[in-house]
Design a protein around this motif. Sequence first.
Motif, PDB file in Angstrom:
ATOM      1  N   GLU A   1     -16.991  15.631  -0.409  1.00  0.00           N
ATOM      2  CA  GLU A   1     -17.048  16.384   0.846  1.00  0.00           C
ATOM      3  C   GLU A   1     -17.851  17.671   0.688  1.00  0.00           C
ATOM      4  N   ALA A   2     -17.788  18.251  -0.513  1.00  0.00           N
ATOM      5  CA  ALA A   2     -18.520  19.498  -0.755  1.00  0.00           C
ATOM      6  C   ALA A   2     -19.969  19.235  -1.128  1.00  0.00           C
ATOM      7  N   LEU A   3     -20.258  17.986  -1.464  1.00  0.00           N
ATOM      8  CA  LEU A   3     -21.592  17.645  -1.967  1.00  0.00           C
ATOM      9  C   LEU A   3     -22.537  17.225  -0.843  1.00  0.00           C
ATOM     10  N   ILE A   4     -22.047  16.352   0.044  1.00  0.00           N
ATOM     11  CA  ILE A   4     -22.921  15.761   1.062  1.00  0.00           C
ATOM     12  C   ILE A   4     -23.335  16.828   2.083  1.00  0.00           C
ATOM     13  N   GLY A   5     -24.624  16.996   2.223  1.00  0.00           N
ATOM     14  CA  GLY A   5     -25.156  17.958   3.202  1.00  0.00           C
ATOM     15  C   GLY A   5     -25.163  19.389   2.723  1.00  0.00           C
ATOM     16  N   ASN A   6     -24.777  19.611   1.461  1.00  0.00           N
ATOM     17  CA  ASN A   6     -24.741  20.976   0.924  1.00  0.00           C
ATOM     18  C   ASN A   6     -26.175  21.472   0.711  1.00  0.00           C
ATOM     19  N   GLY A   7     -26.507  22.599   1.318  1.00  0.00           N
ATOM     20  CA  GLY A   7     -27.879  23.107   1.219  1.00  0.00           C
ATOM     21  C   GLY A   7     -28.035  24.278   0.271  1.00  0.00           C
TER      22      GLY A   7
ATOM     23  N   ALA B   1     -27.334  17.761  -4.793  1.00  0.00           N
ATOM     24  CA  ALA B   1     -26.644  17.509  -3.516  1.00  0.00           C
ATOM     25  C   ALA B   1     -27.596  16.864  -2.515  1.00  0.00           C
ATOM     26  N   MET B   2     -28.843  17.330  -2.482  1.00  0.00           N
ATOM     27  CA  MET B   2     -29.830  16.724  -1.569  1.00  0.00           C
ATOM     28  C   MET B   2     -30.116  15.284  -1.975  1.00  0.00           C
TER      29      MET B   2
END
Length: 266
Positions: free
Chosen positions: A20-26, A250-251
């Motif tokens: 949850e913290a990884l996906i979409g983390n910029g 993450a990207m």
Amino acid sequence: MMGNVIEQSLRGPSPLIPAEALIGNGHGSRMPGIVAALLTPAIAQKLADLCPTSALAIQQSGALRCLRLSYGRCIGCGKCVEAGEGAVVAETQFSRCGVTKEQTIRLWDIEGRAELTVPAPDPLQVRGAIHSLLQRALNIRQLDAGSCNGCEAEIAALTNPYYDLERFGIHFVASPKHADMLLVTGPVTRNMAEAVKAAYEAVPAPKLVVAVGACGCSGGIFVGSHAITGPVDAVVPVDGYIPGCPPTPAMLVTGILEVLRRRLAK
Ligand code: SF4
Ligand code: SF4
């Protein structure tokens, strides 16, 4: 002695970052975002003039004068954030990874101070798809088509205990014959073009190709060089693009899962 070290390691807290913290983390992506309310014609022109890769450019769209941001060309140099007078910020959420080439481009109406492009994929949607993705193994062959190895360093981090790509059922394999997906970095140098085509042919159908990094997406800082034939989509068909120079882990995870999600949704 060694037993103690192993015991301590096993009893210690897990370093694994939650999905949850990884996906979409910029964070750390150095990808810029535009604060439309603060955009003025003078700032837009200044940004277009200073961007070293023309990722930021002025574009006419019908009667509208627009600022165009192509993430596939952005090398994350940060010049636009420094000079943007608050109208440019470093993105802390970034989910334009694994998307189509069109979706790597954003457009703002300068006078109207409004974005004209469709929003990025919702990271929640990608997260929601994880459970169905987890039930399928995915084998990736990473292909360096002339990279500086910056992208490889981030890809290598995917297999460490912090990011642990294998928890998603995703593995790296040595041969394209065993792969479902080609992850291609680099601007595709002349010497690597045939190798990229051969690797593509060797992957059994249905195959997925992901262009990684500014070099893979657009040629990056090598655009115009006599030594390249790329970007990747100039050599083989590409299913998704992951911007960044280099993209963060993450990207990369977000992009790989988004490409899968889009394929499964078809
Ligand atoms: S961060 Fe990207 S968009 Fe901004 S100036 Fe650098 S290359 Fe251009
Ligand atoms: S995108 Fe950047 S980090 Fe990746 S290969 Fe190109 S120059 Fe290197």
